[in-house]
Design a protein around this motif. Structure first.
Motif, PDB file in Angstrom:
ATOM      1  N   GLY A  42     -70.430  12.250 -29.474  1.00  0.00           N
ATOM      2  CA  GLY A  42     -70.530  12.386 -30.924  1.00  0.00           C
ATOM      3  C   GLY A  42     -71.852  11.972 -31.516  1.00  0.00           C
ATOM      4  O   GLY A  42     -72.069  12.136 -32.711  1.00  0.00           O
ATOM      5  N   ASP A  43     -72.759  11.416 -30.700  1.00  0.00           N
ATOM      6  CA  ASP A  43     -74.047  10.976 -31.236  1.00  0.00           C
ATOM      7  C   ASP A  43     -75.139  11.978 -30.887  1.00  0.00           C
ATOM      8  O   ASP A  43     -74.880  13.054 -30.340  1.00  0.00           O
ATOM      9  N   TRP A  44     -76.366  11.644 -31.243  1.00  0.00           N
ATOM     10  CA  TRP A  44     -77.529  12.479 -30.938  1.00  0.00           C
ATOM     11  C   TRP A  44     -78.520  11.611 -30.180  1.00  0.00           C
ATOM     12  O   TRP A  44     -78.736  10.450 -30.522  1.00  0.00           O
ATOM     13  N   LYS A  45     -79.177  12.192 -29.175  1.00  0.00           N
ATOM     14  CA  LYS A  45     -79.970  11.387 -28.254  1.00  0.00           C
ATOM     15  C   LYS A  45     -81.448  11.763 -28.229  1.00  0.00           C
ATOM     16  O   LYS A  45     -82.182  11.301 -27.368  1.00  0.00           O
ATOM     17  N   ILE A  53     -78.688   7.153 -37.182  1.00  0.00           N
ATOM     18  CA  ILE A  53     -79.127   8.525 -36.950  1.00  0.00           C
ATOM     19  C   ILE A  53     -77.915   9.452 -36.907  1.00  0.00           C
ATOM     20  O   ILE A  53     -77.923  10.546 -37.478  1.00  0.00           O
ATOM     21  N   THR A  54     -76.861   9.003 -36.228  1.00  0.00           N
ATOM     22  CA  THR A  54     -75.623   9.791 -36.196  1.00  0.00           C
ATOM     23  C   THR A  54     -75.079   9.979 -37.602  1.00  0.00           C
ATOM     24  O   THR A  54     -74.653  11.079 -37.981  1.00  0.00           O
ATOM     25  N   GLY A  55     -75.125   8.910 -38.400  1.00  0.00           N
ATOM     26  CA  GLY A  55     -74.657   9.005 -39.783  1.00  0.00           C
ATOM     27  C   GLY A  55     -75.455   9.996 -40.603  1.00  0.00           C
ATOM     28  O   GLY A  55     -74.903  10.747 -41.414  1.00  0.00           O
ATOM     29  N   MET A  56     -76.770  10.023 -40.403  1.00  0.00           N
ATOM     30  CA  MET A  56     -77.621  10.984 -41.113  1.00  0.00           C
ATOM     31  C   MET A  56     -77.209  12.419 -40.786  1.00  0.00           C
ATOM     32  O   MET A  56     -77.119  13.278 -41.672  1.00  0.00           O
ATOM     33  N   GLY A  75     -65.302  19.629 -36.488  1.00  0.00           N
ATOM     34  CA  GLY A  75     -65.270  18.927 -35.211  1.00  0.00           C
ATOM     35  C   GLY A  75     -66.508  18.070 -35.010  1.00  0.00           C
ATOM     36  O   GLY A  75     -66.419  16.940 -34.509  1.00  0.00           O
ATOM     37  N   ASN A  76     -67.667  18.583 -35.412  1.00  0.00           N
ATOM     38  CA  ASN A  76     -68.907  17.804 -35.316  1.00  0.00           C
ATOM     39  C   ASN A  76     -68.846  16.571 -36.206  1.00  0.00           C
ATOM     40  O   ASN A  76     -69.295  15.482 -35.817  1.00  0.00           O
ATOM     41  N   ILE A  77     -68.297  16.739 -37.400  1.00  0.00           N
ATOM     42  CA  ILE A  77     -68.183  15.622 -38.338  1.00  0.00           C
ATOM     43  C   ILE A  77     -67.271  14.543 -37.773  1.00  0.00           C
ATOM     44  O   ILE A  77     -67.608  13.358 -37.788  1.00  0.00           O
ATOM     45  N   ARG A  78     -66.112  14.953 -37.250  1.00  0.00           N
ATOM     46  CA  ARG A  78     -65.168  13.970 -36.704  1.00  0.00           C
ATOM     47  C   ARG A  78     -65.765  13.230 -35.508  1.00  0.00           C
ATOM     48  O   ARG A  78     -65.638  12.011 -35.398  1.00  0.00           O
ATOM     49  N   ARG A  79     -66.397  13.959 -34.597  1.00  0.00           N
ATOM     50  CA  ARG A  79     -67.001  13.313 -33.431  1.00  0.00           C
ATOM     51  C   ARG A  79     -68.096  12.339 -33.849  1.00  0.00           C
ATOM     52  O   ARG A  79     -68.212  11.241 -33.297  1.00  0.00           O
ATOM     53  N   GLY A  80     -68.888  12.738 -34.837  1.00  0.00           N
ATOM     54  CA  GLY A  80     -69.940  11.855 -35.306  1.00  0.00           C
ATOM     55  C   GLY A  80     -69.391  10.591 -35.942  1.00  0.00           C
ATOM     56  O   GLY A  80     -69.876   9.487 -35.680  1.00  0.00           O
ATOM     57  N   LEU A  81     -68.366  10.742 -36.758  1.00  0.00           N
ATOM     58  CA  LEU A  81     -67.776   9.578 -37.412  1.00  0.00           C
ATOM     59  C   LEU A  81     -67.090   8.663 -36.408  1.00  0.00           C
ATOM     60  O   LEU A  81     -67.163   7.439 -36.521  1.00  0.00           O
ATOM     61  N   ARG A  82     -66.441   9.242 -35.404  1.00  0.00           N
ATOM     62  CA  ARG A  82     -65.836   8.402 -34.365  1.00  0.00           C
ATOM     63  C   ARG A  82     -66.905   7.585 -33.655  1.00  0.00           C
ATOM     64  O   ARG A  82     -66.705   6.408 -33.340  1.00  0.00           O
ATOM     65  N   SER A  83     -68.049   8.208 -33.412  1.00  0.00           N
ATOM     66  CA  SER A  83     -69.149   7.501 -32.756  1.00  0.00           C
ATOM     67  C   SER A  83     -69.653   6.347 -33.614  1.00  0.00           C
ATOM     68  O   SER A  83     -69.882   5.238 -33.122  1.00  0.00           O
ATOM     69  N   VAL A  84     -69.808   6.597 -34.913  1.00  0.00           N
ATOM     70  CA  VAL A  84     -70.277   5.546 -35.819  1.00  0.00           C
ATOM     71  C   VAL A  84     -69.276   4.398 -35.868  1.00  0.00           C
ATOM     72  O   VAL A  84     -69.637   3.217 -35.729  1.00  0.00           O
ATOM     73  N   LEU A  85     -68.001   4.713 -36.069  1.00  0.00           N
ATOM     74  CA  LEU A  85     -66.979   3.669 -36.177  1.00  0.00           C
ATOM     75  C   LEU A  85     -66.820   2.904 -34.863  1.00  0.00           C
ATOM     76  O   LEU A  85     -66.566   1.692 -34.866  1.00  0.00           O
ATOM     77  N   SER A  86     -66.993   3.591 -33.747  1.00  0.00           N
ATOM     78  CA  SER A  86     -66.861   2.933 -32.454  1.00  0.00           C
ATOM     79  C   SER A  86     -67.988   1.947 -32.186  1.00  0.00           C
ATOM     80  O   SER A  86     -67.848   1.044 -31.356  1.00  0.00           O
ATOM     81  N   SER A  87     -69.099   2.124 -32.884  1.00  0.00           N
ATOM     82  CA  SER A  87     -70.241   1.220 -32.680  1.00  0.00           C
ATOM     83  C   SER A  87     -70.109  -0.075 -33.468  1.00  0.00           C
ATOM     84  O   SER A  87     -70.900  -1.006 -33.264  1.00  0.00           O
ATOM     85  N   GLN A  88     -69.134  -0.152 -34.358  1.00  0.00           N
ATOM     86  CA  GLN A  88     -69.056  -1.287 -35.274  1.00  0.00           C
ATOM     87  C   GLN A  88     -68.447  -2.516 -34.607  1.00  0.00           C
ATOM     88  O   GLN A  88     -67.417  -2.442 -33.943  1.00  0.00           O
TER      89      GLN A  88
END
Length: 340
Positions: A42-45, A53-56, A75-88
């Motif tokens: 879900g992130d960008w590398k 960056i994922t949030g942006m 689907g991209n939005i959900r994966r990105g948000l899961r990545s952000v929340l998982s980092s917290q």
């Protein structure tokens, strides 16, 4: 500023042909690049990485006007948000951990993204098909709970800071206007979304920016003095004053005046970062100036866009593409933080 029913409409349904064709074409090409370059996690590398960056990138999708729950990029939005929340970190509330040069940058931008998604993205479907891991605990976070933790983390960090701002780490004792701008806008977006943010935190943050603003509208970076014609910093200052509803302050008028007197100027360092903030500052402060500058921006971004839809700059393709698209996103007016 709560999300309204226009979220589910295509941009032109709300704006008609006011949204220039070039904007729609460049934006769609950029979104395709972001969709194709998103990782399975879900992130960008590419280039700078992290939850900010994922949030942006998530905000770039949200700002397009596509339905965030059922649209082609849901689907991209959900994966990105899961990545952000998982980092917290559920203990500190900080996104991406507390170490590193970009820690509070990541936190501020991630907090802004979660605030913009809150109320627009269906929590009940957020974790379907994805990992429920959220770092220190097993239970998945909702957007609202995560945002509350993020606000607490930012406020706790500020209380440790004698300047009333933020720097790279949550325990930093010094501050700079670039990091502080990212966190302040995140806090203000959380407040706009209905999350409780202490008045004292906003007041202290504004006071810090006031102390860093010259009578001519220049905004220093850190320490004492050091004023220059940094477009990004003047834009950050003007935006913080505007979104915190301090447009009556002389410092807001000074920073806005400095920007409107430099509409033809460009920033040599961190170009996309500067465009991202300048777009918002001008739109919040002087729509006529923004309209003039926006036409110039559209021409520049159309010329600069790479064949694969990306944009290049100082921060890497993922960050620079997201910021370039968000600088254009005011043409759509969909994100709550973009409301006037």
């Amino acid at each position: 500023m709560l999300v309204d029913s226009t979220w589910a409409q295509f941009p032109t349904a709300q704006m008609g042909e006011v949204v220039p064709r070039d904007v729609r074409e460049v934006y769609e090409k950029g979104l395709k690049y972001l969709a194709n370059s998103q990782s399975e996690e879900g992130d960008w590398k590419s280039g700078q990485t992290g939850p900010g960056i994922t949030g942006m990138a998530v905000m770039a999708f949200l700002a397009s006007g596509e339905d965030p729950n059922f649209g082609i990029y849901s689907g991209n939005i959900r994966r990105g948000l899961r990545s952000v929340l998982s980092s917290q970190d559920k203990t500190t509330g900080i996104y991406g951990g507390s170490q590193g040069h970009t820690s509070m940058y990541n936190h501020g931008f991630a907090m802004l993204a979660v605030a913009e998604a809150y109320g627009a993205v269906d929590d009940s479907d957020l974790w379907s098909g994805g990992s429920g891991s959220t770092g220190s605990n097993d239970s998945p976070l909702t957007l609202g709970h995560s945002l509350e933790l993020a606000v607490r983390g930012a406020v706790t960090s500020q209380k440790k800071n004698r300047f009333g701002g933020w720097r790279y780490g949550p325990d930093a004792k010094d501050a700079d206007t670039s990091v502080s701008g990212a966190v302040m806008v995140g806090l203000l977006a959380a407040r706009n979304a209905g999350i409780e943010v202490p008045d004292e935190a906003i007041d202290r943050g504004v006071a810090y920016f006031k102390s860093m603003t010259s009578p001519s509208g220049q905004v220093a970076y850190s320490g004492v003095g050091g004023y220059d014609d940094s477009i990004p910093r003047m834009s950050i200052g003007a935006l913080v004053y505007a979104v915190s509803r301090r447009k009556d302050m002389p410092e807001f008028k000074a920073t806005l005046g400095a920007l409107t007197n430099r509409l033809e100027a460009t920033t040599s360092h961190y170009l996309r970062y500067g465009q991202y903030y300048q777009a918002q500052a001008l739109f919040q402060g002087d729509v006529e100036a923004w309209e003039k500058w926006n036409k110039q921006l559209i021409r520049e971004l159309k010329a600069d866009q790479q064949e694969d839809g990306s944009f290049t700059g100082s921060l890497g393709k993922s960050a620079d593409t997201s910021m370039a698209l968000l600088a254009m996103a005011l043409n759509f007016r969909f994100l709550p933080i973009y409301e006037r």
